[in-house]
Design a protein around this motif. Structure first.
Motif, mmCIF file in Angstrom:
data_model
loop_
_atom_site.group_PDB
_atom_site.id
_atom_site.type_symbol
_atom_site.label_atom_id
_atom_site.label_comp_id
_atom_site.label_asym_id
_atom_site.label_seq_id
_atom_site.Cartn_x
_atom_site.Cartn_y
_atom_site.Cartn_z
ATOM 1 N N LYS A 655 0.847 -1.040 0.134
ATOM 2 C CA LYS A 655 -0.061 -0.031 0.074
ATOM 3 C C LYS A 655 0.938 1.314 0.071
ATOM 4 C CE LYS A 655 -0.223 -0.425 4.691
ATOM 5 N NZ LYS A 655 0.787 -0.011 5.194
ATOM 6 N N ASP A 661 6.466 9.954 1.240
ATOM 7 C CA ASP A 661 6.722 10.279 -0.173
ATOM 8 C C ASP A 661 8.209 11.196 -0.150
ATOM 9 O OD1 ASP A 661 3.416 10.506 -1.614
ATOM 10 O OD2 ASP A 661 4.573 8.898 -0.832
ATOM 11 N N LEU A 686 17.459 4.594 4.753
ATOM 12 C CA LEU A 686 16.360 5.534 5.232
ATOM 13 C C LEU A 686 15.785 5.319 6.425
ATOM 14 C CD1 LEU A 686 14.834 5.285 1.591
ATOM 15 C CD2 LEU A 686 16.207 7.133 2.490
ATOM 16 N N PHE A 708 0.673 -14.335 4.518
ATOM 17 C CA PHE A 708 0.464 -14.755 3.389
ATOM 18 C C PHE A 708 0.337 -16.441 3.340
ATOM 19 C CE2 PHE A 708 1.187 -10.545 2.760
ATOM 20 C CZ PHE A 708 2.392 -10.308 2.550
ATOM 21 N N TYR B 187 3.848 -3.014 11.700
ATOM 22 C CA TYR B 187 3.119 -4.048 11.042
ATOM 23 C C TYR B 187 3.559 -5.339 11.142
ATOM 24 C CZ TYR B 187 1.175 0.147 8.765
ATOM 25 O OH TYR B 187 0.638 1.343 8.654
ATOM 26 N N VAL B 206 5.943 -6.463 7.024
ATOM 27 C CA VAL B 206 4.974 -6.376 5.680
ATOM 28 C C VAL B 206 5.171 -4.932 5.031
ATOM 29 C CG1 VAL B 206 3.723 -8.252 6.200
ATOM 30 C CG2 VAL B 206 3.026 -6.014 6.774
ATOM 31 N N GLU B 207 5.666 -4.091 5.739
ATOM 32 C CA GLU B 207 5.468 -2.474 5.107
ATOM 33 C C GLU B 207 7.034 -2.243 5.032
ATOM 34 O OE1 GLU B 207 5.091 1.873 6.677
ATOM 35 O OE2 GLU B 207 6.329 0.135 7.169
ATOM 36 N N ARG B 209 9.993 -2.194 5.855
ATOM 37 C CA ARG B 209 11.107 -1.721 6.832
ATOM 38 C C ARG B 209 11.438 -2.779 7.665
ATOM 39 N NH1 ARG B 209 9.889 3.727 9.018
ATOM 40 N NH2 ARG B 209 7.946 3.742 7.957
ATOM 41 N N LYS B 229 13.925 2.260 6.183
ATOM 42 C CA LYS B 229 12.841 1.739 5.293
ATOM 43 C C LYS B 229 13.556 1.312 4.086
ATOM 44 C CE LYS B 229 11.174 6.093 5.117
ATOM 45 N NZ LYS B 229 10.116 7.087 4.881
ATOM 46 N N ARG B 232 11.106 -0.177 -1.276
ATOM 47 C CA ARG B 232 9.739 0.688 -1.698
ATOM 48 C C ARG B 232 9.995 1.205 -3.009
ATOM 49 N NH1 ARG B 232 7.931 3.497 3.496
ATOM 50 N NH2 ARG B 232 8.154 1.671 4.902
ATOM 51 N N GLY B 237 4.216 9.758 -7.604
ATOM 52 C CA GLY B 237 4.331 10.637 -6.338
ATOM 53 C C GLY B 237 3.608 9.640 -5.135
ATOM 54 N N ARG B 238 3.574 8.190 -5.343
ATOM 55 C CA ARG B 238 3.180 7.519 -4.355
ATOM 56 C C ARG B 238 4.263 6.575 -4.175
ATOM 57 N NH1 ARG B 238 -2.651 6.779 -3.590
ATOM 58 N NH2 ARG B 238 -2.315 4.382 -3.954
ATOM 59 N N ASP B 239 4.227 6.056 -2.490
ATOM 60 C CA ASP B 239 5.188 5.171 -2.502
ATOM 61 C C ASP B 239 4.676 3.874 -2.342
ATOM 62 O OD1 ASP B 239 7.829 5.972 0.098
ATOM 63 O OD2 ASP B 239 7.888 6.184 -2.149
ATOM 64 N N ILE B 240 5.070 2.812 -3.214
ATOM 65 C CA ILE B 240 4.717 1.684 -3.315
ATOM 66 C C ILE B 240 5.367 0.923 -2.247
ATOM 67 C CG2 ILE B 240 4.030 -0.487 -4.212
ATOM 68 C CD1 ILE B 240 3.622 1.037 -6.669
ATOM 69 N N VAL B 241 4.810 0.246 -1.163
ATOM 70 C CA VAL B 241 5.802 -0.300 -0.002
ATOM 71 C C VAL B 241 5.341 -1.902 -0.206
ATOM 72 C CG1 VAL B 241 6.020 -0.528 2.364
ATOM 73 C CG2 VAL B 241 5.100 1.414 1.274
ATOM 74 N N TYR B 242 6.714 -2.505 -0.248
ATOM 75 C CA TYR B 242 6.669 -4.177 -0.408
ATOM 76 C C TYR B 242 6.938 -4.757 1.027
ATOM 77 C CZ TYR B 242 6.543 -3.018 -5.216
ATOM 78 O OH TYR B 242 6.217 -2.520 -6.485
ATOM 79 N N PRO B 243 6.625 -5.859 1.175
ATOM 80 C CA PRO B 243 6.995 -6.907 2.213
ATOM 81 C C PRO B 243 8.227 -7.121 2.138
ATOM 82 C CG PRO B 243 4.840 -7.439 1.476
ATOM 83 C CD PRO B 243 5.451 -6.369 0.486
ATOM 84 N N GLU B 307 1.420 -12.812 -2.037
ATOM 85 C CA GLU B 307 0.946 -11.384 -1.148
ATOM 86 C C GLU B 307 -0.217 -10.643 -1.649
ATOM 87 O OE1 GLU B 307 4.613 -10.333 -3.888
ATOM 88 O OE2 GLU B 307 4.036 -12.104 -2.475
ATOM 89 N N GLU B 308 -0.337 -11.101 -2.858
ATOM 90 C CA GLU B 308 -1.814 -10.412 -3.719
ATOM 91 C C GLU B 308 -2.760 -11.597 -3.941
ATOM 92 O OE1 GLU B 308 -0.883 -6.881 -5.862
ATOM 93 O OE2 GLU B 308 0.794 -7.822 -5.994
#
Lengths: 728, 340
Positions: A655, A661, A686, A708, B187, B206-207, B209, B229, B232, B237-243, B307-308
């Protein structure tokens, strides 16, 4: 007459009557007397009677015979039935007579025939079972003779019960046989594995116990004797195995020692890796085929003896190695090794064979121990000498640096040299005390031991003295230079009086300093390269964590402001802004948590990558204006994050998190201005603050979190568990 | 900078036919043990690129580990813990849990097998008593939630469960956790791995990190901990975060690699807080990572981790790449550090 032909009795009677009549006619003719006639007739009557009696007797005898036959048959039938343990099929019921005797006999004969056949069958069954039993018994007892052919079947008892009994006996024997067989096979298996490990011929070993065992297909001898012999063989082999194992382990130990001693190359060791890895193995852990065969043991033995030989031949090398070790220690402790010549002589002696190498080796080892001991007593002073040396080095560097006219020019790493100079100055100031302390320590050491403390062969005290003299000279030189400078200053003042003001060297320095600090260059780079830390969030620290700047930053500020107080404000604003590029905050630092700071951190959010950091030159008020704008913006964003966190379920893995950002992007692009191949350049982590762990309210309504894997496996928590989870 | 060959490493032939749950190098050789959702456990010789053996189980195999070079253990979704002997193709059942067994570790220090399951327990087994559960089971230890990841170093055992619980045990005293913690990350925990030097552990979520934690509970010790982090992607302009699915420490340098659902493998220097290297993107999610015993090889399982949910995805593959020292060696500071 024709009538008489149809009935023989009647005919006979007629014939008798006609004969009598004829006889009367004959008598009449002859004229026999009546008496004679009566006598003749009586005789005739008597003879007839005799004939009748005989016939009746004969018939009577025949009847008795038939009766006897029937009785015999019935008796036999009853005997067979009783032997077979069955109810008699036929019991003659006297009241229900079948008629005459012959019919009766005819009826009983087929029955008896059938019973005989059945009896014969039954008997065959018995014979079969008994044969089996005998065979099994024979196999089990292993009576070496042949099976006795005499089979006695008890004819009197052929009942099914008896048969079953015998069959049970047979089954028991069969079970025993299979058990024995299994035992034998077990023994054979363990024997086989032992033979395998020991590298022996399994077939031969087994054939020695019993010839039948070597044949993989044929039947095996399963007598008690054989089993015991097998067990004994296993025991014997196991003993051999343990013996060999101990032998091999002894060898492996000496191998390891030799390797260690001689630094045998790995490739050479590799061959014996298999052996040495079993050094500590217990008996049942060694299962590898041929691991304990005589070949392997002799192979290892050979290697050990080869290495032993090599060891003696290499003794010289070892001695040299130890010697170099000794020299190394001496070098490290700045001792001069004692009388090298004696060792050299010893080595020559080894070459000529005059002295035993081991003796020399021992001697050197004793020497090493001695030197080590001495080194220990010197360690304290040596540490101090080291420090002194470093200080001297710094001093000379500082001198060099002070001579450099361009030392305040901006350039890569300039701030570092500045820092170093500062440190060096402090150190140089301490130098006299270091020297004094060292001197007193050394002299006390010398007094205590009664020998001179030498450093690389030179007496340390004389070194210190020399240094002191040198220092005094330098001092004088410096004094002279100062006087000269003063003179120059006076000259300058005169010029000023004549031609107007001119920047003082001091002021000049400060203006130079400004741009150097602000130009991103090296300093910026270093900052951004340093990892940025964050405190992992605590529940109540959402804002405050962001606000706390890191220590290094604080230190830097302190120092700079100390150097040049007038620059402090501007610099702080700027540097905290710069920090925002890559850092989000660091907690637990003894620095104030003022709210403006917190917002300043967000300053770079608005800045486009690579835009010049010109704000440092602009006035402070301008900067704060921007900051205020950012304030509101930042607050909004924070708000957004929280709400988005509330609504978005935990389960969506990829998500977007809007707060991250800009934080993410800016450092990536700004931090390293020269990434030609970004993948190899180390990139700062980071590290950023995690949003406060406010548990979304939706959690309770949502399903329980699943990984999962759990979702893929379709794993669902039982209901009672689920309840307890919600309570948590 | 010299040009680095942009390769993903050598791909192993005959990979599992379904998702790869874990892979591990042996401590003695370059043998690689791989467990999979296709119910198989496979043993490869990674340097020879050859399949050495295969075992089929009654359910998906969720984890595996080596015992010695010739035997190993598996955790299976059919609730069973097994011991495998490779060269005899033999398998023994050590025992069972009440739910699928998620993870398994073998402790060389104590000679025990430790398993974690979704039945909210941890069980310790003695692999030598292989003839029945009552003889091989040493103890059962209730956990606050379903166990998701385990890691061992020396006598320390770190257990990460659902609900972000982290329990730290001393293997010599399993009656109660030495420390009960909550994950520093917000998370769900994906993976936990102890530092090779035994001072702490890294934990991924999962986020995108990773948290770096320390066992030392003093203030000085805890001040060293931090999180960063990774995995990602910025898009529009949006961050997609992966597990972050996997963490593997380099056995020699103590640096570590992370693998995420973005298909990237990153190598990090935890002490200097730097990223050392990023390998080229793999076809799909990184399900598992393992360094060989000398750190010269890195096995990468590129396998969709669901994951999906169930969706079409790239085929499962195992890559073995030889590791260049530059990629994993901590870089010295750029200038001599004036700070003493």
């Amino acid at each position: 007459m024709s009538n008489g032909q149809s009935d023989p009795l009647l005919q006979m009677e007629t014939t008798c009557g006609s004969l009598l009549y004829e006889l009367q006619i004959i008598w009449d003719e002859v004229g026999e007397s009546d008496a004679e006639r009566d006598r003749m007739l009586l005789e005739l009557e008597r003879e007839c009677l005799e004939v009748y009696r005989r016939k009746v007797d004969q018939a009577n005898r025949c009847r008795a015979q038939i009766r006897q036959a029937i009785a015999d048959s019935e008796a036999e039938l009853a005997a067979i039935c009783s032997a077979m343990g069955e109810r008699p099929v036929h019991i003659r019921q006297s009241d229900q007579n079948l008629g005459n005797l012959k019919e009766e006999l005819r009826a009983i004969l087929p029955q008896i025939e059938e019973m005989r056949k059945r009896k014969c069958d039954r008997k065959n069954q018995f014979v079969e079972v008994l044969e089996q039993i005998q065979k099994l018994k024979h196999e089990l007892s292993n009576s070496s003779g042949y099976i006795s052919t005499t089979l006695v079947v008890d004819e009197a008892d052929l009942s099914l019960r008896k048969l079953e009994e015998l069959q049970r006996e047979m089954l028991a024997l069969q079970n025993e046989k299979s058990e024995r067989l299994k035992q034998v096979l077990d023994h054979l298996n363990s024997l086989n594995s032992l033979c395998l490990v020991l590298g022996m011929d399994f077939k031969q070993t087994v054939s020695e116990v019993h010839p039948s065992l070597g044949d993989p297909e044929g039947s095996k001898n399963i007598s008690h004797d054989t089993i015991q012999q097998l067990a004994a063989a296993i025991q014997k082999l196991r003993e051999i195995k343990i013996q060999r194992m101990q032998r091999l382990q002894d060898l492996a130990m000496s191998l390891l020692q030799l390797w260690n001693l001689m630094d045998t190359p790995l490739e050479e060791q590799q061959v014996f890796q298999k052996v040495t890895c079993n050094v500590a193995a217990s008996e049942n852990e060694i299962v590898e085929p041929n691991m304990l065969s005589i070949d392997i043991i002799t192979f290892v033995e050979k290697e050990v003896s080869r290495l032993e030989e090599l060891k003696t031949s290499k003794m010289k090398e070892l001695v040299l190695k130890k010697k170099s070790e000794l020299e190394d220690i001496c070098r490290k402790t700045h001792l001069i090794p004692e009388t090298d010549s004696s060792l050299d002589i010893a080595i020559e002696a080894i070459e000529s064979g005059a002295v035993d190498a081991t003796y020399v080796l021992e001697k050197i080892e004793v020497e090493i121990a001695k030197v080590k001991e001495e080194a220990f007593s010197r360690k304290d002073i040596l540490d101090k000498v080291e420090k002194w040396m470093v200080a001297c080095e710094e001093e000379s560097w500082l001198e060099e640096y002070n001579r450099d006219e361009n030392r305040y020019n901006a350039g890569r790493g300039a701030h570092l040299t500045l820092k170093r100079a500062e440190k060096a100055r402090v150190l140089v100031n301490k130098l006299p005390t270091i020297v004094d302390a060292l001197a007193s320590k050394t002299s006390s050491w010398e007094n205590e031991r009664g020998i001179e403390f030498t450093y690389d062969g030179v007496r340390l005290l004389s070194m210190l003295e020399e240094y002191n003299i040198l220092r005094q000279e330098k001092e004088q030189e410096r004094k002279r230079q100062r006087d000269q400078k003063k003179l120059q200053g006076q000259l300058l003042a005169e010029q000023e009086a004549l031609y107007g003001s001119k920047p003082s060297p001091m002021k000049n320095q400060s203006t130079k300093k400004g741009p150097r600090l602000s130009c991103g260059g090296a300093s910026n780079r270093r900052l951004s390269l340093g990892g940025t830390i964050l405190q992992t969030p605590k529940h109540d620290m959402l804002h405050s964590t962001k606000a706390t700047p890191n220590t290094r930053h604080a230190k830097k500020n302190d120092r700079l402001s100390h150097d040049n107080p007038t620059r402090d404000d501007r610099f702080q604003a700027m540097s905290s802004g710069r920090r925002g590029l890559d850092i989000a905050g660091l907690p637990l630092k003894p620095h104030s948590l003022n709210p403006t700071n917190a917002h300043e951190i967000e300053l770079p959010i608005m800045r486009k990558p690579f835009s010049p950091i010109s704000s440092t030159d602009s006035s402070k008020s301008k900067a704060t204006n921007i900051l205020e704008d950012l304030n509101t913006k930042h607050n909004e964003m924070l708000q957004k994050t929280l709400t988005s966190n509330n609504t978005s379920p935990f389960t969506t893995p990829s998500k977007t998190i809007s707060t991250m950002d800009e934080e993410n992007r800016t450092p990536k692009t700004m931090a390293i201005p020269m990434p030609s191949t970004p993948s190899t350049v180390s990139v700062p982590m980071l590290t950023a603050i995690t949003p406060a762990p406010c548990v979304p309210k939706s959690m309770e309504d949502e399903d329980i979190e699943y990984s999962f894997e759990e979702r893929r496996a379709g794993f669902v928590l039982p209901k009672d568990h689920r309840k307890s989870l919600v309570q948590i | 900078m010299t040009a680095v060959p942009q390769s993903t490493g050598r791909e192993l032939t005959s990979p599992p036919t379904d998702g790869i749950s874990n892979l591990r190098f042996s401590n003695h050789s370059d043998n690689l043990l791989v467990s999979s959702w296709d119910k198989s456990v496979r043993l490869y010789d990674a340097s020879a690129n050859a399949l050495r053996g295969e075992f089929m189980h009654g359910g998906a195999v969720l984890d595996c580990c080596f015992h010695d070079d010739s035997s190993g253990f598996t955790a299976c979704a059919d609730h069973t813990v097994r011991r495998l002997v490779f060269n005899h193709s033999r398998e023994d059942i050590l025992g069972r849990h009440d739910a699928p067994v998620r993870c398994i570790e073998y402790s060389y220090a104590t000679g025990q097998v430790i398993t974690g399951s979704w039945d909210k327990t941890l069980k310790c087994w003695d692999p030598r008593g292989a003839s029945g559960q009552e003889r091989s089971l040493i103890g059962t230890y209730t956990q606050p939630e379903r166990v998701y990841s385990l890691s061992l170093v020396g006598n320390r055992l770190v257990v990460a469960t659902a609900g972000r619980h982290v329990n730290v045990y001393d293997l010599r005293n399993m009656n109660q956790p030495e420390q009960r913690r909550e994950s520093s990350l917000k998370y769900q925990t994906r993976c936990v791995r102890c530092y090779p030097n035994g001072t702490g552990y890294a934990l991924s979520s999962v986020e995108g990190r990773v948290a770096m934690e320390f066992f030392d509970l003093s203030e000085a010790g805890q001040s060293k901990k931090y999180a960063f982090k990774c995995h990602r992607k910025s898009e529009a302009g949006r961050d997609i975060v992966y597990p972050v699915n996997s963490i593997a420490f380099h056995p020699i340098y103590g640096t570590f690699a992370t693998g995420g659902c973005d298909g990237y493998v990153n190598v990090w220097d935890g002490n200097n807080k730097k990223r050392l290297y990023q390998y080229p993107k793999y076809p799909t999610s990184i399900a598992a990572l393992s360094f060989s015993r000398d750190g010269r090889l890195l096995a990468v399982a590129s396998s969709y981790t669901y994951e999906e949910g169930d969706k079409p995805h790239e085929p499962d593959a195992i890559f073995v790449r030889s590791v260049n020292e530059v990629e994993v060696k901590p870089k010295p500071k750029m200038l001599p550090n004036p700070a003493t």
